[in-house]
Design a protein around this motif. Structure first.
Motif, short mmCIF file in Angstrom:
data_model
loop_
_atom_site.label_atom_id
_atom_site.label_comp_id
_atom_site.label_asym_id
_atom_site.label_seq_id
_atom_site.Cartn_x
_atom_site.Cartn_y
_atom_site.Cartn_z
N GLY A 6 -87.56 -52.23 47.63
CA GLY A 6 -86.71 -52.26 46.19
C GLY A 6 -85.07 -52.21 46.75
N PHE A 7 -84.48 -52.58 48.35
CA PHE A 7 -83.26 -52.39 48.66
C PHE A 7 -82.54 -54.13 48.71
CE2 PHE A 7 -80.42 -53.35 51.97
CZ PHE A 7 -79.09 -52.53 51.50
N ILE A 8 -83.82 -54.81 49.20
CA ILE A 8 -83.58 -56.12 48.80
C ILE A 8 -83.30 -56.34 47.46
CG2 ILE A 8 -84.39 -58.28 49.46
CD1 ILE A 8 -85.93 -56.72 52.27
N LEU A 48 -75.51 -58.79 44.56
CA LEU A 48 -74.35 -59.56 44.55
C LEU A 48 -74.08 -61.04 42.95
CD1 LEU A 48 -76.30 -60.50 48.14
CD2 LEU A 48 -74.08 -59.49 47.72
N PHE A 49 -75.94 -60.82 43.27
CA PHE A 49 -75.64 -61.85 42.05
C PHE A 49 -74.51 -61.59 40.79
CE2 PHE A 49 -77.46 -63.51 38.05
CZ PHE A 49 -77.07 -64.74 37.91
N GLY A 50 -74.69 -60.15 40.54
CA GLY A 50 -74.01 -59.88 39.49
C GLY A 50 -72.54 -59.63 39.73
N TRP A 51 -71.66 -59.85 41.51
CA TRP A 51 -70.54 -59.77 41.56
C TRP A 51 -70.21 -60.86 41.76
CZ3 TRP A 51 -67.45 -55.87 44.85
CH2 TRP A 51 -66.80 -56.74 45.30
N MET A 52 -71.10 -62.22 41.66
CA MET A 52 -70.76 -63.47 41.64
C MET A 52 -70.38 -63.53 40.78
SD MET A 52 -72.69 -65.24 45.23
CE MET A 52 -74.30 -64.19 44.79
N LEU A 53 -71.48 -63.44 39.28
CA LEU A 53 -70.93 -63.93 37.98
C LEU A 53 -69.88 -62.75 37.32
CD1 LEU A 53 -72.49 -65.52 35.90
CD2 LEU A 53 -74.07 -63.08 35.02
N LEU A 54 -69.77 -61.81 37.85
CA LEU A 54 -68.67 -61.19 37.46
C LEU A 54 -67.31 -62.25 37.77
CD1 LEU A 54 -67.78 -58.48 35.35
CD2 LEU A 54 -67.69 -57.45 38.33
N ASN A 55 -67.26 -62.34 39.40
CA ASN A 55 -66.39 -62.85 38.94
C ASN A 55 -65.71 -64.54 39.09
OD1 ASN A 55 -64.07 -61.01 41.37
ND2 ASN A 55 -65.84 -61.02 41.42
N SER A 56 -66.68 -64.83 38.96
CA SER A 56 -66.65 -66.34 39.01
C SER A 56 -66.42 -66.84 37.12
CB SER A 56 -68.07 -67.09 39.10
OG SER A 56 -67.73 -66.92 40.32
N ASP A 57 -67.99 -66.25 36.29
CA ASP A 57 -67.39 -66.31 35.14
C ASP A 57 -66.67 -65.68 33.50
OD1 ASP A 57 -68.80 -68.83 34.37
OD2 ASP A 57 -70.89 -67.74 33.77
N ILE A 58 -66.70 -64.35 34.36
CA ILE A 58 -66.60 -62.88 33.64
C ILE A 58 -65.36 -63.03 33.48
CG2 ILE A 58 -67.21 -60.83 32.06
CD1 ILE A 58 -70.17 -60.95 33.01
N LEU A 59 -64.90 -62.38 34.56
CA LEU A 59 -63.41 -61.97 34.95
C LEU A 59 -62.19 -63.11 34.74
CD1 LEU A 59 -63.93 -58.98 37.05
CD2 LEU A 59 -63.52 -59.22 34.51
N SER A 60 -63.17 -64.05 35.23
CA SER A 60 -62.04 -65.79 35.27
C SER A 60 -61.56 -65.97 34.16
CB SER A 60 -63.26 -66.62 36.56
OG SER A 60 -63.33 -66.79 35.31
N HIS A 61 -62.64 -65.71 33.05
CA HIS A 61 -62.02 -66.11 31.96
C HIS A 61 -60.85 -65.87 30.99
CE1 HIS A 61 -65.30 -68.79 30.92
NE2 HIS A 61 -66.20 -67.92 31.15
N ASN A 109 -67.56 -60.65 51.43
CA ASN A 109 -67.45 -61.11 52.46
C ASN A 109 -67.10 -60.19 53.11
OD1 ASN A 109 -69.59 -63.75 52.16
ND2 ASN A 109 -67.46 -64.93 52.38
N LEU A 110 -66.34 -59.47 53.19
CA LEU A 110 -65.45 -58.53 53.86
C LEU A 110 -66.79 -57.19 54.10
CD1 LEU A 110 -63.91 -57.63 55.99
CD2 LEU A 110 -62.58 -56.44 53.23
N MET A 111 -67.53 -57.11 52.47
CA MET A 111 -67.84 -56.16 52.47
C MET A 111 -69.24 -56.10 53.40
SD MET A 111 -66.03 -53.82 51.14
CE MET A 111 -67.16 -52.99 50.53
N LEU A 112 -69.77 -57.47 53.01
CA LEU A 112 -71.05 -57.49 54.08
C LEU A 112 -70.77 -58.02 55.19
CD1 LEU A 112 -72.42 -61.03 51.22
CD2 LEU A 112 -72.52 -58.21 51.74
#
Length: 172
Positions: free
Chosen positions: A70-72, A79-92, A106-109
């Motif tokens: 469940g955790f994994i 992580l996928f949401g973070w990358m999608l949010l920062n690469s696609d959605i908010l970058s527009h 990377n710092l948080m991980l």
């Protein structure tokens, strides 16, 4: 023969064939419980949990959660949401707070790994302690059972001797 009249050294010599001074704590505990005719079995999990501190229980919970599917899966979704949010959605709108190469992520991980690894190791150490308590308890119970079996053999031998004497007297 009544066991209460036998001393601990006599029991050690009789059933363990050991010098009473060479008995370890487990053997002494078994002989004392045997002499007093009280049970020795206990739940080793209860013994260990009674000794556990708040930090120990917390480490076990963190390891249980961090080592679950469940955790994994949920962590992968985040992580996928973070990358999608920062690469696609908010970058527009030029609002991406952590654009590729995701330095903040990377710092948080790294911080999560730095905290989670020692906590999981603490939990593993506790599991080793649990295993040692269980093994010690198993040894005590097995030793007690062995002594009880030897005692029963003595009783059976004495009974058979008495029956043989009685038969011999009847046949005369």
């Amino acid at each position: 023969m009544a066991l209460r009249h036998l001393s601990l050294p006599e029991l050690a010599r009789r059933y363990l064939a050991k010098d009473p001074l060479s008995l370890d704590a487990e053997e002494r505990k078994v002989l004392e419980s045997f002499k007093e005719r009280r049970p020795i079995s206990q739940d080793s999990v209860e013994i260990e949990e009674a000794q556990a501190s708040f930090g120990d229980r917390l480490a076990d919970q963190v390891a249980a959660i961090g080592g679950s599917w469940g955790f994994i899966i949920s962590f992968g979704v985040i992580l996928f949401g973070w990358m999608l949010l920062n690469s696609d959605i908010l970058s527009h709108w030029n609002l991406a707070f952590d654009p590729y190469p995701y330095i903040f992520l990377n710092l948080m991980l790294s911080m999560l790994a730095a905290i989670q690894a020692p906590v999981i190791m603490m939990s593993q150490n506790r599991q080793g302690d649990r295993d040692r308590v269980a093994a010690s308890h198993d040894y005590e119970v097995n030793l007690r059972a062995e002594i009880e079996i030897m005692r029963l053999h003595e009783k059976m031998d004495a009974l058979l001797e008495r029956l043989d004497r009685d038969d011999a007297q009847i046949s005369r």
